[in-house]
Scaffold this motif. Structure first.
Motif, PDB file in Angstrom:
ATOM      1  N   LEU A  25       2.621  -2.241   6.343  1.00 12.30           N
ATOM      2  CA  LEU A  25       2.317  -1.762   4.995  1.00 12.30           C
ATOM      3  C   LEU A  25       3.112  -2.471   3.904  1.00 12.30           C
ATOM      4  CD1 LEU A  25       1.934   2.072   5.600  1.00 12.30           C
ATOM      5  CD2 LEU A  25       0.131   0.367   5.291  1.00 12.30           C
ATOM      6  N   ASP A  26       4.423  -2.578   4.063  1.00 13.70           N
ATOM      7  CA  ASP A  26       5.243  -3.220   3.031  1.00 13.70           C
ATOM      8  C   ASP A  26       4.824  -4.661   2.782  1.00 13.70           C
ATOM      9  OD1 ASP A  26       6.777  -1.038   2.366  1.00 13.70           O
ATOM     10  OD2 ASP A  26       8.454  -1.592   3.661  1.00 13.70           O
ATOM     11  N   GLU A  29       1.399  -4.736   1.093  1.00 14.44           N
ATOM     12  CA  GLU A  29       1.464  -4.246  -0.281  1.00 14.44           C
ATOM     13  C   GLU A  29       2.162  -5.256  -1.187  1.00 14.44           C
ATOM     14  OE1 GLU A  29       1.514   0.206  -2.048  1.00 14.44           O
ATOM     15  OE2 GLU A  29       3.007  -0.242  -0.509  1.00 14.44           O
ATOM     16  N   HIS A  35      -2.956  -0.999  -1.460  1.00 13.42           N
ATOM     17  CA  HIS A  35      -2.007   0.032  -1.872  1.00 13.42           C
ATOM     18  C   HIS A  35      -2.034   1.184  -0.884  1.00 13.42           C
ATOM     19  CE1 HIS A  35       0.372   2.538  -4.522  1.00 13.42           C
ATOM     20  NE2 HIS A  35      -0.510   3.498  -4.357  1.00 13.42           N
ATOM     21  N   TYR A  36      -0.845   1.639  -0.504  1.00  8.72           N
ATOM     22  CA  TYR A  36      -0.693   2.755   0.423  1.00  8.72           C
ATOM     23  C   TYR A  36      -0.309   4.012  -0.331  1.00  8.72           C
ATOM     24  CZ  TYR A  36       1.429   5.759   3.938  1.00  8.72           C
ATOM     25  OH  TYR A  36       1.755   6.824   4.731  1.00  8.72           O
ATOM     26  N   TRP A  44      -5.006   3.989   2.697  1.00  8.47           N
ATOM     27  CA  TRP A  44      -4.821   2.593   2.353  1.00  8.47           C
ATOM     28  C   TRP A  44      -6.048   2.127   1.597  1.00  8.47           C
ATOM     29  CZ3 TRP A  44      -1.196  -0.971   2.015  1.00  8.47           C
ATOM     30  CH2 TRP A  44      -1.568  -2.296   1.856  1.00  8.47           C
TER      31      TRP A  44
END
Length: 77
Positions: A25-26, A29, A35-36, A44
């Motif tokens: 995720l990081d 993003e 975007h989470y 997501w």
């Protein structure tokens, strides 16, 4: 099996992936891929505009990485 894919096809493959594994995720993003939103429900949202600007090899790498992480999670690895 060999399938000819154009850029839009690869973008669709990436966008067809559900919420990526937490460890991705990081990176995704920060790369502007999406975007989470977490909390009661993980969500997501892919950034189609950003994905469309990426080259095919980067998109394919994102797709393969998300798919592999998803399969590992499904298989309990």
């Amino acid at each position: 099996m060999n399938i000819d894919l154009d850029h839009d096809d690869i973008v669709s493959l990436v966008m067809g992936q559900n919420c990526p594994a937490y460890e991705l995720l990081d990176t995704l993003e920060k790369g502007g891929c999406g975007h989470y939103t977490g909390g009661f429900r993980d969500d997501w949202t892919w950034n189609r505009d950003a994905l469309e600007k990426m080259d095919d090899m980067r998109l394919l790498l994102i797709y393969q990485t998300c798919k592999a992480a998803s399969q590992a999670t499904t298989n309990g690895e």
